[in-house]
Design an enzyme around this catalytic site. Sequence first.
Site, short mmCIF file in Angstrom:
data_model
loop_
_atom_site.label_atom_id
_atom_site.label_comp_id
_atom_site.label_asym_id
_atom_site.label_seq_id
_atom_site.Cartn_x
_atom_site.Cartn_y
_atom_site.Cartn_z
CD1 TRP A 178 -2.54 1.92 0.61
CD2 TRP A 178 -1.11 2.46 2.25
NE1 TRP A 178 -2.78 3.22 0.97
CE2 TRP A 178 -1.91 3.59 1.97
CE3 TRP A 178 -0.12 2.57 3.24
CZ2 TRP A 178 -1.78 4.80 2.65
CZ3 TRP A 178 0.01 3.77 3.92
CH2 TRP A 178 -0.82 4.87 3.62
CD GLU A 219 -4.37 -1.66 2.17
OE1 GLU A 219 -3.25 -2.11 2.51
OE2 GLU A 219 -5.18 -1.16 2.98
CE LYS A 221 -6.04 6.05 2.59
NZ LYS A 221 -5.26 5.97 3.80
CG ASP A 252 -8.46 -0.92 4.44
OD1 ASP A 252 -9.54 -0.44 4.85
OD2 ASP A 252 -7.41 -0.85 5.10
CG HIS A 255 -8.55 1.88 1.82
ND1 HIS A 255 -7.30 1.38 1.54
CD2 HIS A 255 -8.46 2.39 3.08
CE1 HIS A 255 -6.49 1.56 2.57
NE2 HIS A 255 -7.17 2.17 3.51
CG HIS A 279 -5.83 -4.45 5.37
ND1 HIS A 279 -4.93 -3.44 5.13
CD2 HIS A 279 -5.09 -5.56 5.63
CE1 HIS A 279 -3.70 -3.91 5.23
NE2 HIS A 279 -3.77 -5.20 5.52
CG ASP A 287 -8.74 4.64 5.70
OD1 ASP A 287 -9.24 3.64 6.23
OD2 ASP A 287 -7.55 4.69 5.32
CG ASP A 289 -7.51 2.57 9.68
OD1 ASP A 289 -7.74 1.46 9.19
OD2 ASP A 289 -6.97 3.50 9.05
CG ASP A 319 -5.33 -1.59 8.41
OD1 ASP A 319 -4.76 -1.06 9.38
OD2 ASP A 319 -5.27 -1.13 7.26
C1 RNT Z 1 -3.67 2.74 4.94
C2 RNT Z 1 -3.81 1.28 4.68
C3 RNT Z 1 -2.70 0.44 5.23
C4 RNT Z 1 -2.30 0.83 6.62
C5 RNT Z 1 -1.37 -0.14 7.29
C6 RNT Z 1 -0.67 0.49 8.44
O1 RNT Z 1 -4.75 3.44 4.56
O2 RNT Z 1 -5.03 0.82 5.17
O3 RNT Z 1 -3.09 -0.89 5.16
O4 RNT Z 1 -3.42 0.97 7.43
O5 RNT Z 1 -0.53 -0.68 6.37
ZN ZN Z 2 -5.34 -1.33 5.09
#
Ligand code: RNT
Ligand code: ZN
Length: 411
Positions: A178, A219, A221, A252, A255, A279, A287, A289, A319
Amino acid sequence: MYDSAKTLYKEWGVDTEKAMKKCASIPVSLHCWQGDDVTGFEKSAGPLSGGIQTTGNYPGKARNKDELMKDLDVVYSLIPGKKRLNLHTHYAITDSEVPRDQVAPEHFKAWLDWAKKRKIGLDFNATPFSHPMASSGMTLSSPDNKVRDYWIRHCKATRKIAAWLGEQQGSPCLHDIWIPDGLKDIPADRLGPRERLRDALDEIYSVKYSKEHIIDVVESKLFGIGLESYTAGSSEFYIAYAATRGIYVLLDNGHYHPTELVSDKIPALLSIFDKVALHVTRSVHWDSDHVVLFADEIKEIAKEIIRNKAEDKVLIGLDYFDASINRIAAWAVGARNFQKALLYALLIPHDKLKQLQDSGQFSKLMVLQEEIKTLPFGAVWEEYLKRQNVPGADWFGQVEKYEKDVLSGRK
Ligand code: RNT
Ligand code: ZN
């Protein structure tokens, strides 16, 4: 309670014993970075960059490898099921700091030993953020050859580590790339960075490893903080890239646009690819998290894995990173919740429901889908935890004790 739940589920054609066994066999990769707010072990590390952010200042964060490893043991003791651990490059264990383009397998030997002792498989990530060479917001798509070449060398080095880990542990290591690359404001060129990214990736993946050792994923985004107007590694870019290069994509669920659902993307990709990586996270407005909850979309993601019998095709990783609450609790809540979602999905009579869809019996399908929601899932979950030797609903007591005995000493 379990016995009567077992009987009830049986009437629906669901075998709770089989469900629990299956649930315990599905690997879930725990991200190492919840324990220290994605900081890593590099002494020279600057603040977290790349458009991601950890907010909060809850005391007790892990400050070094010993603390992180100790915390992980506590977290694993609170989570049922088959576990893996997902590492980032800046968690290398070295005597003196190694530049990111010179990391090597030996710098992860201590993690491998740690994981082997616990019978845990390792996964790996390239780390092109929180670093001076990533300060422009561009890495593999940078117009600056020096920057781009640095991160190409980095990704080659991290793939080498992943392939080595996979070989040593006897199970393929997922290698995720990523990159944060993007622009804060309206681009003058959207194609150029993507062509540079494509060529950089081609260079990185020109080194071939056995698929038994490494599974390569990219990955995508939507945007990052400070990079709101353009992301080079977008979803379309990576799906097209992966499909034409024989690698895979990682979804993810933080994203995408808020009404896009990763639960729907899983079967879409599985009709073309034989693998897809995840993820699992929770985004609140962006995003962000946040810690994964036992929420509708999380259940839906688990359902897509289970009802398509794709447990070996969907590589599940977590994640999220919350620094505003006890980090051990955050880690464990999210991981327990994904286990819950898997078990919940395993207790649904999918074949029966599919048949209703295919025969056009949509009233009955809706009625049954709604009835299933209030079956005594909690009783099976409690039984599953017991059999996995993991504490039940009172597990937070152990976190409180660890906070008092250990975390509170970390000033
Ligand atoms: C970032 C991505 C990535 C990170 C990690 C730390 O937007 O989601 O996966 O969260 O690699
Ligand atoms: Zn991620």
